[in-house]
Scaffold this active site. Structure first.
Site, mmCIF file in Angstrom:
data_model
loop_
_atom_site.group_PDB
_atom_site.id
_atom_site.type_symbol
_atom_site.label_atom_id
_atom_site.label_comp_id
_atom_site.label_asym_id
_atom_site.label_seq_id
_atom_site.Cartn_x
_atom_site.Cartn_y
_atom_site.Cartn_z
ATOM 1 N N ARG A 106 0.816 -1.219 0.000
ATOM 2 C CA ARG A 106 0.000 0.000 0.000
ATOM 3 C C ARG A 106 0.849 1.269 0.000
ATOM 4 N NH1 ARG A 106 -3.895 -0.194 4.769
ATOM 5 N NH2 ARG A 106 -2.063 -1.153 5.737
ATOM 6 N N ASN B 199 -6.486 -2.817 1.286
ATOM 7 C CA ASN B 199 -6.504 -4.279 1.263
ATOM 8 C C ASN B 199 -7.935 -4.761 1.262
ATOM 9 O OD1 ASN B 199 -3.704 -4.533 1.409
ATOM 10 N ND2 ASN B 199 -3.685 -4.615 3.648
#
Length: 798
Positions: free
Chosen positions: A30, A48
């Site tokens: 990320r 996620n």
């Protein structure tokens, strides 16, 4: 998106939903997406979710295409991108790119493998101006402990053994900053808030650290190693025992105290330059040593010699580089390697608990280098070697497990399963959602502590990965501890129990390891190992199988020969020699022709009347078509590891070590030891070793050098196995027309045998499959069990 999308005008605005699948959670994906998207001036978010990482981007078409390309090329070091799916969506008003909380649906549990200290962290611990100068527990998103510290899910600091250490203000700021490489790195800490090392005498007596070092306790431990002391070191996944590898007295004392007479020790060196002083090192081997997994790598010894006690009877050395900051700091002043072996007595599992370590290792170590971060899970060092430029894993543990392995095409809809592996080199496997999670190496289940650790680990994995199996899969051998445990689990959870034949599982594991699709045609599998439960209670170990994921059929075999004394034949190699000679020649013929040999005198001194009665009546002497036992028999006949093997595979390993490469590659093929391929009474073709024994015994009479004999045996064995493949595949039988051969089983960890088989088969026009991500030995067995049960379930076979 169409192939021409990237050719759109740069100013054309576009919105896409992008899904990234693979090993992409818990590895810094990320923040990498955030950094790349901001650099491309894109709007949107990343989060996620249950499928991996979901990205929503909006901006210029070329900018989005460049972003996706950069994501492929600049993925975090620990990530593995399997797929990137792109879908156009409607334009909307979006803020500057940001990281969002997890999306709806079950997020895949992000528990990944421990990773070796990265270059940036290593630079910090040796930089006097850095905040973490000489901090032995430095880590970031790209490195450090994972599996070894996770106690519960979700994977955050509170669910790890780092929960005892509250983040200081500076570490908290790093943890919360997306542009920092420590963003959401759960184990981060520093001198002010994290774990600390401590050096103690094993007998509890006081001593002065300052008398050993002006720096710290880790550096003081280095001084002790240089002075010939034996240390117990609390490592990443367990305790380790260390001494100076160049100190013969320290080595001998470590072997005596640890009760490890001949099994080779692993070595750790501070850098590649030190390793190059003692071993030959290729570019592939150097890259493997420096990888995030940082396994022990078996290298050919070359250059300066270390004491024989490091690896008795072998010409290879198992080297690794420091994999934690503590080890980097410990070896900073060590100009030569140290032994770094598991912290245990022979055959016991590695210690991970501090009190247990003090109790079990105080009789071995002189000093303890401890720290106050708990080890939640024992994780051994991984072991690998490079064969013909290809990496071959021999033990899959730290750095590799439990990273999921994507299953081949066709398995996406398979029901979740738990496969429990075999008895030796055990691992177990969770199969779910098109992937397999193969556990770290558990070891041999014959030892009570290992059994207990295995049972705990199975429960750990089921909880950590929120796994709800719909069936339990076991080996067909009813006496394996893993099989008995499978019965218990299936009964407790009221689940179906599936049994899988041992050698079918070996070949299926090789197929899955190579990404062979579910519905691919069968292959000819060659499974060579010590033993496994075959059909009708037979003991197999040298098999030629027509196999796919759903079924297998035995097409050929090695000659079944008695295992004299049952399990004793596994630890006393000469028993296999005697059984082979009695099956091939009989004592009168052997005595008449070879009475001058030392081998004859050794066997004559044994209680032959008892053994002949056992063989004649089949008492505790089950026939086994075992290639592993043939290697034992040949080694013992040549005087190698004759009376007792002090570790598993010792005879075969020392026989391989002896092989003369010139004889192997350049001697006339006709001088290789010959084998025949007749048929058993049931019509099954088998490898008959009578002619091999006659040639080998003749060479013993002639005094032929043992390295030449070892080469002739290996060469002759590969010759006959290729002939068997050709006989089976060129016949009118079940395997007619097959051109793909899969190699599996522990015997194929023999580098000479594997290399020669692949070379000869490829020269004959066959495609050869060998293991890539899993060991060929029983460490890969659980994956094979899982995919067989999954394939049969998808086909409605139960």
């Amino acid at each position: 998106m169409s192939p021409g999308a990237s050719l759109l005008a740069a100013d054309e605005q576009r919105a896409e939903r992008i899904r990234v699948q693979g090993l992409v959670q818990g590895v810094g994906m990320r923040p990498t997406v955030w950094r790349l998207a901001r650099a491309a001036q894109l709007c949107g978010w990343v989060r996620n979710d249950g499928e991996g990482v979901e990205i929503r981007v909006q901006g210029g078409a070329e900018a989005i295409a460049a972003f996706v390309q950069a994501l492929r090329e600049q993925a975090p070091p620990l990530a593995r991108i399997d797929r990137i799916e792109r879908q156009t969506c409607a334009l909307e008003s979006l803020p500057a790119f940001q990281i969002e909380h997890s999306g709806s649906g079950a997020v895949r549990t992000a528990v990944v493998a421990d990773a070796a200290c990265c270059e940036q962290c290593r630079a910090e611990i040796f930089d006097p101006y850095a905040r973490r100068y000489r901090y032995a527990f430095t880590n970031c998103t790209h490195c450090g402990p994972r599996l070894s510290i996770v106690a519960s899910i979700p994977y955050d600091r509170a669910g790890t053994s780092m929960r005892a250490f509250a983040l200081c203000q500076d570490c908290r700021a790093e943890y919360e900053a997306p542009d920092d490489r420590r963003f959401h790195a759960q184990p981060i800490a520093c001198h002010a808030c994290g774990p600390r090392a401590q050096l103690l005498r094993a007998d509890g007596a006081a001593f002065s650290v300052q008398a050993l070092s002006m720096l710290d306790e880790v550096d003081a431990a280095c001084t002790l190693l240089q002075r010939g002391q034996i240390l117990a070191i609390k490592g990443l996944g367990g305790y380790q025992l260390a001494c100076d590898a160049g100190n013969a007295e320290a080595l001998a004392e470590l072997r005596r105290r640890k009760r490890r007479a001949r099994k080779p020790f692993a070595l750790m060196a501070r850098d590649l330059d030190v390793i190059r002083q003692y071993a030959r090192l290729s570019d592939t081997e150097a890259a493997l040593l420096q990888s995030a997994a940082a396994p022990i790598v078996l290298l050919d010894a070359e250059g300066q010699a270390l004491p024989e006690a490091v690896a008795p009877g072998l010409r290879s050395l198992g080297f690794m580089l420091p994999n934690t900051p503590l080890h980097h700091l410990l070896l900073r002043r060590m100009a030569r390697p140290i032994v770094l072996t598991s912290g245990n007595l022979a055959d016991e599992p590695q210690c991970i608990d501090d009190e247990d370590a003090r109790a079990r290792l105080s009789g071995i170590a002189d000093y303890f280098l401890l720290h106050n971060r708990a080890i939640v899970r024992r994780v051994d060092d991984s072991v690998a070697r490079v064969v013909d430029g290809r990496v071959q894993l021999l033990r899959r543990a730290r750095g590799y497990a439990p990273n999921p392995l994507p299953l081949p095409q066709g398995f996406a809809e398979a029901a979740p399963l738990l496969a429990l592996g075999g008895e030796l080199k055990n691992s177990f496997c969770l199969l779910r959602r098109g992937e397999a999670i193969v556990s770290h190496h558990m070891g041999d289940l014959g030892e009570a502590r290992t059994q207990a650790d295995y049972r705990r680990a199975v429960g750990d994995y089921l909880q950590l990965f929120e796994h709800q199996p719909q069936a339990v899969v076991i080996d067909a051998h009813p006496e394996y501890h893993s099989s008995k445990f499978g019965h218990e689990l299936a009964e407790q959870r009221r689940l179906p129990l599936r049994r899988v034949q041992h050698h079918h599982a070996h070949i299926a594991a090789c197929l899955a390891d190579n990404g062979v699709p579910l519905n691919a045609p069968p292959v000819l599998g060659i499974a060579l190992d010590g033993l496994g439960f075959g059909d009708n209670g037979e003991i197999w170990g040298g098999e030629f199988l027509l196999a796919d994921y759903r079924s297998c059929r035995r097409l050929g075999s090695f000659k079944p020969v008695a295992m004299l004394g049952g399990e004793k034949a596994m630890v006393e190699p000469w028993r296999n020699t005697y059984a082979q000679l009695m099956a091939e020649l009989g004592w009168p013929r052997f005595a008449m022709n070879y009475a001058e040999l030392d081998l004859y005198r050794f066997l004559e001194a044994q209680p032959r009347a008892v053994f002949d009665a056992m063989l004649g009546q089949g008492l505790n002497s089950p026939p086994a078509s075992s290639c592993g036992r043939l290697f034992d028999a040949v080694a013992a006949a040549m005087g190698i590891c004759r009376e007792r093997a002090l570790y598993e595979g010792q005879a075969a390993i020392e026989l391989e070590t002896l092989v003369d490469q010139h004889t192997l590659r350049h001697e006339d093929e006709q001088l290789a030891y010959p084998f025949a391929i007749p048929r058993l009474q049931n019509g099954l073709p088998y490898i008959e070793p009578l002619a091999m024994w006659q040639a080998l015994l003749g060479d013993l009479v002639l005094g032929t050098p043992l390295p030449v004999m070892a080469a002739r045996f290996h060469k002759g064995l590969t010759q006959v196995m290729v002939r068997m493949v050709e006989k089976l595949c060129d016949s009118e039988g079940a395997a007619a027309g097959l051109r793909c051969v899969a190699l599996s089983g522990g015997v194929f960890q023999n580098r000479v045998l594997l290399s020669e088989m692949r070379r000869r088969l490829q020269a004959a026009g066959y495609t050869v499959l060998q293991h890539r991500q899993l060991p060929a030995n029983d460490g890969g067995l659980s994956l094979g069990q899982a995919v067989i049960a999954a394939a049969q379930g998808l086909a409605g076979i139960h």
